[in-house]
Design an enzyme around this catalytic site. Sequence first.
Site, mmCIF file in Angstrom:
data_model
loop_
_atom_site.group_PDB
_atom_site.id
_atom_site.type_symbol
_atom_site.label_atom_id
_atom_site.label_comp_id
_atom_site.label_asym_id
_atom_site.label_seq_id
_atom_site.Cartn_x
_atom_site.Cartn_y
_atom_site.Cartn_z
ATOM 1 N N ASP A 25 42.659 -32.294 -34.864
ATOM 2 C CA ASP A 25 43.169 -33.048 -33.715
ATOM 3 C C ASP A 25 44.648 -32.742 -33.482
ATOM 4 O OD1 ASP A 25 44.239 -34.431 -35.848
ATOM 5 O OD2 ASP A 25 43.600 -36.416 -35.172
ATOM 6 N N ASP A 64 37.238 -31.985 -36.269
ATOM 7 C CA ASP A 64 38.017 -33.187 -36.569
ATOM 8 C C ASP A 64 37.665 -34.296 -35.578
ATOM 9 O OD1 ASP A 64 39.863 -34.450 -38.160
ATOM 10 O OD2 ASP A 64 41.628 -33.523 -37.212
ATOM 11 N N LYS A 93 35.430 -34.120 -39.980
ATOM 12 C CA LYS A 93 36.453 -34.761 -40.811
ATOM 13 C C LYS A 93 36.913 -36.036 -40.122
ATOM 14 C CE LYS A 93 40.918 -33.288 -41.052
ATOM 15 N NZ LYS A 93 41.638 -34.491 -40.625
ATOM 16 N N GLU A 95 39.699 -39.618 -40.744
ATOM 17 C CA GLU A 95 40.820 -40.143 -41.525
ATOM 18 C C GLU A 95 40.546 -41.551 -42.029
ATOM 19 O OE1 GLU A 95 44.446 -39.943 -39.236
ATOM 20 O OE2 GLU A 95 44.265 -37.778 -38.913
ATOM 21 N N GLU A 162 47.059 -35.801 -47.597
ATOM 22 C CA GLU A 162 48.253 -35.394 -46.842
ATOM 23 C C GLU A 162 49.453 -36.266 -47.185
ATOM 24 O OE1 GLU A 162 47.664 -34.985 -42.620
ATOM 25 O OE2 GLU A 162 49.814 -34.731 -42.231
HETATM 26 O O1 KIV Z 1 44.261 -32.134 -37.540
HETATM 27 C C1 KIV Z 1 44.783 -31.479 -38.437
HETATM 28 O O2 KIV Z 1 45.332 -30.406 -38.221
HETATM 29 C C2 KIV Z 1 44.728 -32.015 -39.789
HETATM 30 C C3 KIV Z 1 45.411 -31.237 -40.853
HETATM 31 C C4 KIV Z 1 46.870 -31.321 -40.716
HETATM 32 C C5 KIV Z 1 44.929 -31.618 -42.186
HETATM 33 O O3 KIV Z 1 44.161 -33.033 -39.988
#
Ligand code: KIV
Length: 261
Positions: A25, A64, A93, A95, A162
């Site tokens: 993202d 993401d 992915k 968060e 992170e």
């Molecule tokens: O969206 C992204 O680029 C990320 C990375 C920084 C891990 O989540």
Amino acid sequence: MVTAYDHPTAVIASAAGVDIILVGDTVADNVLGYEDTLGVTIDDMERHVAAVARAKPDCLIVGDMPWMSYHVNTEETVRNAARLIRAGAQCVKLEGGRKRVPAIEAIINAEIPVMGHIGLTPQSVHAMGGMRVQGRNVDGATALLEDASAITAAGCFAMVIEGVPDAVGTAVTASIDVPTIGIGAGPDCDGQVLVFHDVLGLGTRRTAKFVRQYANLAEDATKALAEFAADVRTGAFPGPAESYESSAELRQALDPRSGTT
Ligand code: KIV
């Protein structure tokens, strides 16, 4: 792991032999001109995942999930994860720690593998009071260990850590049996991830402490475009090599002095 957001960046990442492309993202602040990642939508992510997938990279593609695509209810969460899979990602992915367990379980129940992301989670920028390193004290570090354990138990096959002190990256990696991928989490994570534009010096913003820049493509690109503009202005471009040849007959026929036109 490196981020990529479109066809050319995916071709480059694949040719470089990375193991995983994250269609992150961070397309928001690296490509779309937003200040942070909150402006990016599931429609945006679907389009960028599809562009990366069309490059057929020789590695895993992680899609993401953007802010608000997995925060409302389980049904919406699973449908949004499925959109990224249908666009060409092999997994998603998201968060967050313990409180994301129901979302993670629901997505995995739909047969979609989930990568977690704990520590400094940019989608929580306002809740965290800014982009701050997390787990700096014992309570914070303990909470992150609990988060890592909870999302591992929920079924995450790997997780990004992170923006945490290196000892926290080490401790989390030692405490769980799935791979960790660090970004600003020290050298002991199982893998590392950086943003494409940061690695290559293509970004227009100040980079975080954890970035190592391996090239300065923005500088090279600016220089190249300035040369192009100068060549156009002086008439040095295009030359014979960049022009289609005309036959003598055509030249003569089009020459107003020849009297045939
Ligand atoms: O969206 C992204 O680029 C990320 C990375 C920084 C891990 O989540």
